[in-house]
Motif scaffolding. Structure first.
Motif, PDB file in Angstrom:
ATOM      1  N   UNK A  45       0.785  -1.231   0.000  1.00  0.00           N
ATOM      2  CA  UNK A  45       0.000   0.000   0.000  1.00  0.00           C
ATOM      3  C   UNK A  45       0.809   1.268   0.000  1.00  0.00           C
ATOM      4  N   UNK A  46       2.139   1.148  -0.044  1.00  0.00           N
ATOM      5  CA  UNK A  46       3.009   2.327  -0.035  1.00  0.00           C
ATOM      6  C   UNK A  46       3.299   2.784  -1.464  1.00  0.00           C
ATOM      7  N   UNK A  47       3.036   4.047  -1.801  1.00  0.00           N
ATOM      8  CA  UNK A  47       3.277   4.545  -3.170  1.00  0.00           C
ATOM      9  C   UNK A  47       4.732   4.936  -3.399  1.00  0.00           C
ATOM     10  N   UNK A  48       5.611   3.942  -3.468  1.00  0.00           N
ATOM     11  CA  UNK A  48       7.045   4.204  -3.573  1.00  0.00           C
ATOM     12  C   UNK A  48       7.630   3.847  -4.936  1.00  0.00           C
ATOM     13  N   UNK A  49       6.794   3.377  -5.856  1.00  0.00           N
ATOM     14  CA  UNK A  49       7.220   3.046  -7.217  1.00  0.00           C
ATOM     15  C   UNK A  49       8.392   2.067  -7.266  1.00  0.00           C
ATOM     16  N   UNK A  50       8.377   1.075  -6.370  1.00  0.00           N
ATOM     17  CA  UNK A  50       9.410   0.038  -6.446  1.00  0.00           C
ATOM     18  C   UNK A  50       8.820  -1.369  -6.452  1.00  0.00           C
ATOM     19  N   UNK A  51       7.505  -1.483  -6.692  1.00  0.00           N
ATOM     20  CA  UNK A  51       6.906  -2.800  -6.819  1.00  0.00           C
ATOM     21  C   UNK A  51       7.371  -3.498  -8.086  1.00  0.00           C
ATOM     22  N   UNK A  52       7.263  -4.830  -8.104  1.00  0.00           N
ATOM     23  CA  UNK A  52       7.691  -5.549  -9.305  1.00  0.00           C
ATOM     24  C   UNK A  52       6.885  -6.834  -9.491  1.00  0.00           C
TER      25      UNK A  52
END
Length: 310
Positions: A45-52
């Motif tokens: 849920x964190x908007x950090x743009x590091x999901x993959x």
């Protein structure tokens, strides 16, 4: 982690996938060409743009851990959760938007915003096979429908407090109806064509079996599978409504999906940073046979820090 559920001839699949990062969901490509795992890569849920998104081959071997990577090039992906493949597009929920990527290349293709609906926590996502996508908003107790055939138009399909933080979403393989599992109270609801809700499995104080349901799916025989995030169990509910725990002592199973083509079970482990794929038993082989309870060693938990598969 290895579930060791195989009891009939299948490809030699019993693969633990390690070195993931907060995996939220694990799905099969409907054509049978491989699998995808969504990694939040940090606090979900964190908007950090590091999901993959990790990609696996047909045999369940890891092809590319960072097949799709937030922050790489023009790719935006904060905290991926539910996934579904429709046509050439891999759709992924990402907090309050749906992102589409080319299923073979991983290139971003479309973004569908649910900002106008004030969605806060999009979780499970499914495709019905005829152009409609359905997605859960766990925080908003809502189901949204997205028409991929008409400009990805979004509409509110259902919203009701009785959904009780819906977390798992599936389509019954025979009736075509939506089934929803509740994170908050552990109930399972069936949604009719007129959008009325029927409580199929209740979880009251006196009859409760579940703690926090996090995933739901069906196999091709009509058996229902449920993952319980908090209790660490996978349940099977057969068409005759008999229920059994088929795996327990699991570390945070964040969802459960079934590869119906190959009759495989797919389970990601949120806090163990791993996932696994394994064969399912034929329902006719389960019967009333007494089976010992599985222990931690049955799941290969000690191998999570071991050598990685090629």
């Amino acid at each position: 982690m290895v579930l060791l559920l195989s009891a009939w001839p299948l490809p030699a699949l019993a693969n633990p996938i390690i070195k993931l990062s907060s995996p939220q969901s694990f799905i099969a490509h409907p054509s049978g060409e491989g699998y995808y795992i969504a990694n939040a890569n940090g606090e979900p849920g964190t908007p950090d743009n590091n999901g993959f998104i990790s990609k696996l081959d047909q045999e369940g071997n890891l092809l590319d851990r960072h097949f799709i990577q937030g922050g790489r090039g023009d790719t935006i992906l904060h905290s991926p959760h539910g996934m579904a493949v429709a046509g050439d597009t891999l759709y992924v929920t990402d907090i309050d938007v749906i992102r589409g990527f080319h299923a073979q290349s991983g290139k971003p293709t479309i973004t569908v915003s649910l900002h106008p609906f004030h969605a806060e926590a999009l979780t499970d996502l499914i495709a019905d096979g005829i152009g409609q996508l359905f997605v859960l908003d766990t925080a908003g107790n809502a189901v949204y429908r997205i028409d991929s055939r008409h400009g990805h138009e979004v509409s509110l399909y259902l919203q009701h407090e009785d959904l009780a933080s819906p977390r798992g979403l599936a389509v019954h393989p025979r009736s075509g109806r939506l089934w929803i599992a509740s994170l908050e109270n552990g109930n399972v609801m069936e949604i009719a064509e007129d959008r009325t809700m029927t409580e199929v499995i209740s979880n009251s104080f006196f009859t409760g079996k579940f703690r926090n349901l996090s995933g739901i799916d069906f196999d091709r025989f009509g058996s229902l599978y449920l993952s319980d995030l908090t209790s660490g169990k996978i349940w099977r509910v057969q068409p005759d409504h008999s229920m059994q725990v088929i795996a327990e002592f699991l570390i945070s199973p964040s969802s459960v999906k079934i590869d119906r083509r190959n009759h495989m079970i797919l389970v990601p482990y949120l806090y163990a940073n791993g996932a696994e794929i394994n064969g399912l038993e034929r329902p006719t082989n389960t019967g009333n046979q007494q089976k010992r309870k599985r222990t931690l060693s049955d799941y290969g938990l000690g191998r999570l820090e071991g050598d990685e598969k090629p």
